[in-house]
Design a protein around this motif. Structure first.
Motif, PDB file in Angstrom:
ATOM      1  N   LEU A  66       0.715  -0.938  -0.169  1.00  9.53           N
ATOM      2  CA  LEU A  66       0.323  -0.570   0.116  1.00  9.53           C
ATOM      3  C   LEU A  66       1.266   1.438  -0.429  1.00  9.53           C
ATOM      4  O   LEU A  66       1.894   1.268   1.087  1.00  9.53           O
ATOM      5  CB  LEU A  66      -1.052   0.075   0.882  1.00  9.53           C
ATOM      6  CG  LEU A  66      -1.218   1.256   1.932  1.00  9.53           C
ATOM      7  CD1 LEU A  66      -2.964   1.479   0.716  1.00  9.53           C
ATOM      8  CD2 LEU A  66      -2.495   0.782   2.744  1.00  9.53           C
ATOM      9  N   ASP A  67       0.985   1.460  -0.369  1.00 11.38           N
ATOM     10  CA  ASP A  67       1.729   3.435  -1.037  1.00 11.38           C
ATOM     11  C   ASP A  67       0.418   4.471  -0.360  1.00 11.38           C
ATOM     12  O   ASP A  67      -0.516   4.906  -1.197  1.00 11.38           O
ATOM     13  CB  ASP A  67       1.771   3.861  -2.431  1.00 11.38           C
ATOM     14  CG  ASP A  67       2.492   4.963  -2.655  1.00 11.38           C
ATOM     15  OD1 ASP A  67       2.712   5.621  -1.630  1.00 11.38           O
ATOM     16  OD2 ASP A  67       2.963   5.252  -3.671  1.00 11.38           O
ATOM     17  N   ARG A  68       0.813   4.974   0.944  1.00 10.24           N
ATOM     18  CA  ARG A  68       0.355   5.220   1.883  1.00 10.24           C
ATOM     19  C   ARG A  68       0.158   7.033   1.195  1.00 10.24           C
ATOM     20  O   ARG A  68      -0.905   7.422   1.321  1.00 10.24           O
ATOM     21  CB  ARG A  68       0.891   5.611   3.133  1.00 10.24           C
ATOM     22  CG  ARG A  68       0.340   6.777   4.148  1.00 10.24           C
ATOM     23  CD  ARG A  68       0.828   5.990   5.272  1.00 10.24           C
ATOM     24  NE  ARG A  68       0.333   6.825   6.536  1.00 10.24           N
ATOM     25  CZ  ARG A  68       0.373   8.732   6.628  1.00 10.24           C
ATOM     26  NH1 ARG A  68       1.249   8.691   6.149  1.00 10.24           N
ATOM     27  NH2 ARG A  68       0.165   8.907   7.667  1.00 10.24           N
ATOM     28  N   PHE A  73      -2.430  11.901  -1.392  1.00  6.25           N
ATOM     29  CA  PHE A  73      -2.297  12.737  -2.381  1.00  6.25           C
ATOM     30  C   PHE A  73      -3.477  12.634  -3.103  1.00  6.25           C
ATOM     31  O   PHE A  73      -4.062  13.567  -3.649  1.00  6.25           O
ATOM     32  CB  PHE A  73      -1.272  12.819  -3.180  1.00  6.25           C
ATOM     33  CG  PHE A  73      -0.732  13.988  -4.356  1.00  6.25           C
ATOM     34  CD1 PHE A  73      -0.485  14.922  -3.932  1.00  6.25           C
ATOM     35  CD2 PHE A  73      -0.814  13.802  -5.630  1.00  6.25           C
ATOM     36  CE1 PHE A  73       0.183  15.884  -4.894  1.00  6.25           C
ATOM     37  CE2 PHE A  73      -1.183  14.967  -6.980  1.00  6.25           C
ATOM     38  CZ  PHE A  73      -0.446  15.614  -5.909  1.00  6.25           C
ATOM     39  N   GLY A  74      -3.653  11.614  -4.161  1.00  3.24           N
ATOM     40  CA  GLY A  74      -4.872  11.180  -4.887  1.00  3.24           C
ATOM     41  C   GLY A  74      -6.223  11.444  -4.329  1.00  3.24           C
ATOM     42  O   GLY A  74      -6.441  12.061  -4.650  1.00  3.24           O
ATOM     43  N   HIS A 112       1.733   8.603 -11.665  1.00  2.49           N
ATOM     44  CA  HIS A 112       1.054   7.260 -10.537  1.00  2.49           C
ATOM     45  C   HIS A 112       0.688   7.849  -9.785  1.00  2.49           C
ATOM     46  O   HIS A 112      -0.508   7.286  -8.988  1.00  2.49           O
ATOM     47  CB  HIS A 112       2.350   6.137 -10.081  1.00  2.49           C
ATOM     48  CG  HIS A 112       2.711   7.017  -9.030  1.00  2.49           C
ATOM     49  ND1 HIS A 112       4.150   7.854  -9.795  1.00  2.49           N
ATOM     50  CD2 HIS A 112       3.036   6.752  -7.111  1.00  2.49           C
ATOM     51  CE1 HIS A 112       4.570   8.336  -8.259  1.00  2.49           C
ATOM     52  NE2 HIS A 112       3.678   7.725  -7.029  1.00  2.49           N
ATOM     53  N   LEU A 113       0.387   9.516  -9.226  1.00  3.49           N
ATOM     54  CA  LEU A 113      -0.355  10.026  -8.119  1.00  3.49           C
ATOM     55  C   LEU A 113      -1.206  11.159  -8.712  1.00  3.49           C
ATOM     56  O   LEU A 113      -2.618  11.035  -8.823  1.00  3.49           O
ATOM     57  CB  LEU A 113       0.610  11.325  -7.998  1.00  3.49           C
ATOM     58  CG  LEU A 113       2.036  10.941  -6.450  1.00  3.49           C
ATOM     59  CD1 LEU A 113       3.021  12.263  -6.409  1.00  3.49           C
ATOM     60  CD2 LEU A 113       1.323   9.762  -5.630  1.00  3.49           C
ATOM     61  N   GLU A 131      -5.026   1.313  -3.689  1.00  2.00           N
ATOM     62  CA  GLU A 131      -4.365   3.026  -3.374  1.00  2.00           C
ATOM     63  C   GLU A 131      -6.104   3.564  -4.260  1.00  2.00           C
ATOM     64  O   GLU A 131      -6.972   4.427  -3.457  1.00  2.00           O
ATOM     65  CB  GLU A 131      -3.501   3.486  -4.357  1.00  2.00           C
ATOM     66  CG  GLU A 131      -2.423   3.166  -3.592  1.00  2.00           C
ATOM     67  CD  GLU A 131      -1.903   1.378  -4.096  1.00  2.00           C
ATOM     68  OE1 GLU A 131      -0.909   0.990  -3.076  1.00  2.00           O
ATOM     69  OE2 GLU A 131      -2.095   1.026  -4.947  1.00  2.00           O
ATOM     70  N   ASP A 132      -6.718   3.068  -5.505  1.00  2.00           N
ATOM     71  CA  ASP A 132      -7.337   3.632  -6.037  1.00  2.00           C
ATOM     72  C   ASP A 132      -8.801   3.202  -5.124  1.00  2.00           C
ATOM     73  O   ASP A 132      -9.548   3.985  -5.442  1.00  2.00           O
ATOM     74  CB  ASP A 132      -7.544   3.046  -7.850  1.00  2.00           C
ATOM     75  CG  ASP A 132      -6.526   3.257  -8.495  1.00  2.00           C
ATOM     76  OD1 ASP A 132      -6.150   4.264  -9.335  1.00  2.00           O
ATOM     77  OD2 ASP A 132      -5.540   2.688  -8.727  1.00  2.00           O
TER      78      ASP A 132
END
Length: 196
Positions: A66-68, A73-74, A112-113, A131-132
């Motif tokens: 998981l990219d916290r 940011f998303g 990716h962001l 993440e999405d």
């Protein structure tokens, strides 16, 4: 108060209950774009909920990649395309989605962001990461909107990562979403206190 003054207030107002500030890069971009104050308030509310969700998921699922920071940011920029499609702040429309991704890319944000601007309302697309799904979930539950199809996708990802049953994951996620949803009126009030 000027629109710029209201934007700055929406970005800095602690809120009641307090909302976390946006990531610096997201807040800077909103200032640069002279974003509508209501948009800044909305992004703060969704970002705050995304923070709660990530803080809940991470310790329960340490094996889940998981990219916290990407989730946060998303959530903080998912509707940035509404700076170009302002009518979508108070009415329906999806033109802001791809426009937001393109806007972020044009301002040097990594793909990716930037992707969350385009994927936050399209959680059934193939190949989306967890993440999405979490950004999409935050964008719904901030106002206590429950979307079973989206929640089922999140539950399945969590169950796969944790080696638990779907039912166990559902019960725990449901408790979280109910708790987060209880704060919806305050978040809606915060957003409504700023003009489009």
């Amino acid at each position: 108060m000027t629109s710029t003054g209201l934007l700055l207030r929406a970005l800095d107002d602690p809120g009641h209950p307090p909302l976390r500030p946006l990531p610096d890069r997201a807040a800077e971009l909103l200032r640069k774009l002279d974003a509508p104050p209501r948009l800044a308030a909305h992004l703060r509310a969704v970002h705050d909920v995304a923070y709660e969700i990530v803080e809940w998921v991470s310790p329960r699922h340490p094996a889940l990649p998981l990219d916290r920071e990407a989730v946060l940011f998303g959530a903080a920029t998912h509707d940035i395309g509404k700076t170009l499609h302002v009518t979508e702040l108070s009415g329906p429309g999806s033109a802001h989605e791809e426009a937001g991704r393109e806007l972020l890319l044009a301002h040097g944000i990594a793909p990716h962001l930037a992707r969350f601007a385009a994927t936050h309302a399209s959680w059934t697309l193939p190949g989306l990461g967890v993440e999405d799904l979490l950004v999409s979930l935050a964008d719904k539950i901030w106002k206590n909107k429950r979307v079973p199809e989206l929640e089922d996708l999140v539950v399945r990802r969590l169950a796969e990562a944790g080696g638990r049953t779907v039912w166990e994951e559902f019960l725990e996620l449901d408790d979280l979403l109910t708790s987060v949803g209880d704060g919806a009126d305050a978040r809606l009030g915060f957003q409504a206190s700023y003009p489009v």
